[in-house]
Scaffold this motif. Structure first.
Motif, PDB file in Angstrom:
ATOM      1  N   LYS A 102      21.935  22.617  22.743  1.00 41.07           N
ATOM      2  CA  LYS A 102      21.328  21.368  23.207  1.00 41.07           C
ATOM      3  C   LYS A 102      20.019  21.112  22.472  1.00 41.07           C
ATOM      4  N   SER A 129      25.549  19.291  22.790  1.00 36.79           N
ATOM      5  CA  SER A 129      25.830  18.713  24.090  1.00 36.79           C
ATOM      6  C   SER A 129      24.841  17.589  24.369  1.00 36.79           C
ATOM      7  N   THR A 179      24.229  15.151  27.376  1.00 34.27           N
ATOM      8  CA  THR A 179      24.620  14.929  28.765  1.00 34.27           C
ATOM      9  C   THR A 179      24.316  13.513  29.237  1.00 34.27           C
TER      10      THR A 179
END
Length: 387
Positions: free
Chosen positions: A196, A221, A223
């Motif tokens: 991330k 990632s 989100t």
């Protein structure tokens, strides 16, 4: 004034599915949230003792404002003296059988992190301890080289970042992940990275060389594109804009990249699936995947606390939808369905994801890594000749 500590005997925490959504903690007497100022910049709201501990210790106010004297949670890093660095697994629903975790615990503090329960194995809390009491494996590159050189070692892609993030903030100073990449590049060994953090761009020099030989792929990632939600949910991870910029830089360097919409949380970030995929496609990403929110063990209660504290109006709705996608429970660990869920809501999320990918031209081709370049490290772990 010294603080007061309560020690309470308690049995092991029951499995998440044994308790209905909305129920209180099995130990209401110790479910005490940590003061906001003490946990500033952290994801979890509490720091309950690990499930294997015979006693649960909780600070409480003795009437003399002694809690005011407690210091903020600071990041403390200890050394993990592991003798091996490659972890094996036999899970049939994931695409790798081995992985490396340079660190235990993760300072990113993502409240939903399914790796939090592993801190209980260390006698620590999956709550605030997980994000503030970290363990580093400084010998990981040397241990990896030794394991790759073993006569019985057979190469297969190694996954890094599947448990805790290899590019979390302490990597800037420790550079364990960079050392691991140097070993893998030299041995011609394939690797898949999940992170991330925009810090991954620091290693573009190594990653680009490995990509030319089909030895690496990187997944970031994303989100949420909502900076406020991301900061609340993932307090010390890179901002959404920096992650997208990292994807752009990696793609321009010729490194195969994937955007992971993970986790998808119903009624919280599921409405952003199409926007995230669109932003990633414009950054040059060619592949995408998603994972439904997972709430194993202590994660369920930590996520519930976080929701009540930050989005109290959505708490019941979120858990109702989660249970609809988990066979009526808060979590279902069944292989094959644990990543995507079941039921109409889970089906709809999957179809939305697929339609968006088709429109954006994502997942037309999947990058494949090769084992053709692998050579065992010379001399690693071998006894030298005397003459």
């Amino acid at each position: 004034m010294s603080r007061q500590i309560a020690a309470l005997k308690h049995p092991p925490v029951p499995a998440p599915s044994d308790k209905p959504a909305g129920a209180l903690s099995p130990f209401p007497e110790i479910a005490v949230a940590i003061d906001k100022q003490r946990r500033r910049g952290r994801g979890a709201q509490s720091n309950d003792s690990g499930r294997y501990e015979a006693e649960a210790r909780v600070a409480f106010d003795d009437g003399w404002q002694s809690l005011d004297e407690l210091p903020p949670f600071k990041t403390v890093v200890a050394t993990d003296t592991a003798r091996k660095v490659i972890t094996r697994n036999e899970s049939p629903d994931i695409g790798f059988d081995r992985s490396i975790n340079p660190y235990r615990g993760c300072e990113h503090g993502c409240v939903y992190c399914f790796a939090r329960p592993t801190h209980a194995y260390l006698g620590l809390s999956p709550g605030l301890d997980f994000e503030s009491k970290l363990f580093v494996k400084p010998d990981a590159p040397a241990l990896l080289e030794k394991e790759l050189a073993a006569a019985e070692y057979e190469p297969k892609m190694i996954a890094i970042g599947t448990n805790t993030d290899p590019y979390q903030p302490i990597e800037r100073e420790r550079q364990v992940m960079r050392g691991i990449l140097e070993v893998l590049e030299k041995a011609g060994h394939p690797v898949g990275i999940v992170t991330k953090s925009a810090l991954v761009t620091r290693d573009i020099d190594i990653l680009a060389r490995m990509a030319k030989r089909n030895l690496v792929k990187v997944a970031l990632s994303v989100t949420s594109l909502d900076a406020k939600l991301a900061r609340t949910m993932e307090p010390r991870a890179s901002t959404p804009s920096k992650r997208l910029e990292a994807l752009r830089q990696l793609s321009e360097a010729g490194i195969p990249t994937t955007v992971m919409v993970a986790p998808v949380i119903p009624a919280l970030n599921d409405s952003e699936i199409e926007r995230i995929l669109d932003a990633a496609a414009h950054a040059g990403v060619k592949e995408a995947s998603y994972v439904l929110l997972r709430l194993p063990m202590e994660v369920r209660d930590l996520f519930r606390e976080w929701l009540i504290a930050n989005y109290p109006d959505r708490y019941r709705h979120v858990f109702t939808l989660i249970r609809e996608m988990r066979g009526g429970r808060d979590y279902d660990s069944q292989w094959g369905t644990r990543m995507k869920g079941t039921g109409p809501m889970a089906w709809m999320i999957g179809r939305r994801f697929e339609i968006a990918c088709t429109k954006l031209g994502l997942n037309k081709r999947r990058s494949k890594l090769t084992l053709d370049h692998f050579e065992k490290p010379a001399g690693a772990g071998k006894q030298l000749n005397l003459f």
